[in-house]
Write an enzyme that holds these catalytic residues in place. Structure first.
Site, PDB file in Angstrom:
ATOM      1  CE  LYS A 134      -3.701  -2.610   2.163  1.00 24.96           C
ATOM      2  NZ  LYS A 134      -4.487  -3.000   3.321  1.00 24.96           N
ATOM      3  CD  GLN A 156      -3.422  -4.677   6.307  1.00 25.40           C
ATOM      4  OE1 GLN A 156      -3.591  -3.616   5.710  1.00 25.40           O
ATOM      5  NE2 GLN A 156      -3.680  -5.851   5.749  1.00 25.40           N
ATOM      6  CG  ASP A 161     -10.070  -0.848   4.866  1.00 28.36           C
ATOM      7  OD1 ASP A 161      -9.699  -1.294   3.771  1.00 28.36           O
ATOM      8  OD2 ASP A 161      -9.452  -1.015   5.938  1.00 28.36           O
TER       9      ASP A 161
HETATM   10  N1  GUN Z   1      -6.602  -7.368   5.598  1.00 27.30           N
HETATM   11  C1  GUN Z   1      -6.879  -8.110   4.491  1.00 27.30           C
HETATM   12  N2  GUN Z   1      -7.602  -7.382   3.598  1.00 27.30           N
HETATM   13  C2  GUN Z   1      -7.777  -6.164   4.163  1.00 27.30           C
HETATM   14  C3  GUN Z   1      -8.444  -4.975   3.715  1.00 27.30           C
HETATM   15  O1  GUN Z   1      -9.024  -4.898   2.630  1.00 27.30           O
HETATM   16  N3  GUN Z   1      -8.400  -3.931   4.590  1.00 27.30           N
HETATM   17  C4  GUN Z   1      -7.778  -4.007   5.807  1.00 27.30           C
HETATM   18  N4  GUN Z   1      -7.812  -2.929   6.590  1.00 27.30           N
HETATM   19  N5  GUN Z   1      -7.163  -5.093   6.235  1.00 27.30           N
HETATM   20  C5  GUN Z   1      -7.161  -6.159   5.409  1.00 27.30           C
END
Ligand code: GUN
Length: 299
Positions: free
Chosen positions: A54, A100, A123
């Site tokens: 990211k 996350q 998200d």
């Molecule tokens: N962990 C796995 N996929 C995601 C996601 O799309 N967002 C977040 N915040 N954590 C994740």
């Protein structure tokens, strides 16, 4: 039949290049760049690797990003307080705040996610954003679901009147994707049925009984469970589009939920792992972060 590959990496690259231009326009107009803050709790290698992807994508498109590392021992109250502090002005303009997942088992994940202000919830997990999506007026769409829809649109795979079967009922992927693909066409949707909407959707889960009976009815089959090899060739209708959302580590290698080799002999389209949905999720996060900055539009 040998399936055509849905190359998420290439599409994400194209989306990033167009986002980069939009970010430059934003920066020129408002004298600052969109900013994403990611909270990383604990030291899970997989989470650290996703967060790194990211940050690298943010750098490529010109979005400022910060990672806030937190010890695995942090309590729910600690994390709620941190998220609230990140959202307060004195910490600078965090347009997007992302926690996350997964969080350690002692943490109340819902309480932490609910502390993210809905206008910075890139998200799309906050109940306000989930509610807006369910009412057909989306703001932040969960990134993986948005990425899958975009892959179908880009490949001109028709969804209108088609049967989509989604294996997995998570709030992150299965549920929002079902809502998106079943939604009424937005303004500007192509009339030929390739707009990523107007589908009939079945959601399957661990209590669905004869899973193969359901998956064989799919024109578009989405696997989003996190179980390697769950979808075998006999579960796929000839010519179906198969989208693999699973990311599993098996003997040090990344694999999806789909038995890729044999399924690609039956399917009409297939997304690989890695290089399919994963890069699209990251690209959609960048798009949501720019949207968050545009919503805030602070100098
Ligand atoms: N962990 C796995 N996929 C995601 C996601 O799309 N967002 C977040 N915040 N954590 C994740």
């Amino acid at each position: 039949m040998t399936a055509r590959m849905l190359d998420g990496r290439a599409l994400a690259g194209r989306l990033e290049r167009s986002l980069q231009q939009e970010v430059e326009t934003f920066a020129a107009m408002f004298g600052r760049r969109p900013r994403l803050v990611v909270v990383l709790v604990g030291d899970m290698a997989a989470s650290a690797s996703y967060v790194k992807s990211k940050s690298l994508a943010a750098a490529r498109v010109g979005i400022d990003s910060d990672v806030v590392p937190v010890a695995a021992t942090a309590s729910t109250a600690d994390l709620v307080a941190l998220v609230k502090a990140l959202a307060s002005e004195k910490h600078g303009p965090a347009d997007g705040i992302l926690v996350q997942l997964p969080l350690p088992p002692h943490v109340d994940t819902v309480a932490v996610l609910d502390a993210v202000p809905p206008d910075r919830d890139v998200d799309g997990f906050h109940p306000e954003n989930a509610g807006l999506l369910s009412q057909g007026r989306p703001r932040f769409i969960p990134c993986t679901a948005a990425g899958v829809q975009r892959m179908l649109i880009d490949a001109e795979i028709p969804t209108a009147g088609k049967h989509v079967v989604i294996v997995g009922r998570s709030d992150i992927v299965g549920k929002p994707l079902a809502l998106l693909l079943a939604s009424r066409p937005p303004v500007g949707c192509p009339p030929d049925g390739t707009g990523g909407c107007d589908a009939s959707v079945t959601i399957c889960h661990s209590r669905s009984g004869d899973l193969g009976h359901l998956t064989r009815q799919a024109d578009i089959l989405v696997a989003a469970v996190g179980r390697p090899g769950l979808i075998t060739a006999d579960m796929v209708r000839k010519g179906a589009a198969v989208i693999d959302v699973g990311i599993n580590r098996v003997e040090g290698k990344l694999v999806g939920d789909v038995d890729y080799g044999p399924v690609s002999e039956v399917a009409g389209w297939i997304s690989p792992v890695p290089g399919g949905v994963g890069p699209m999720t990251v690209a959609m996060l960048m798009s949501n972060t720019l949207l968050a900055a545009e919503i805030r539009r602070r100098p």
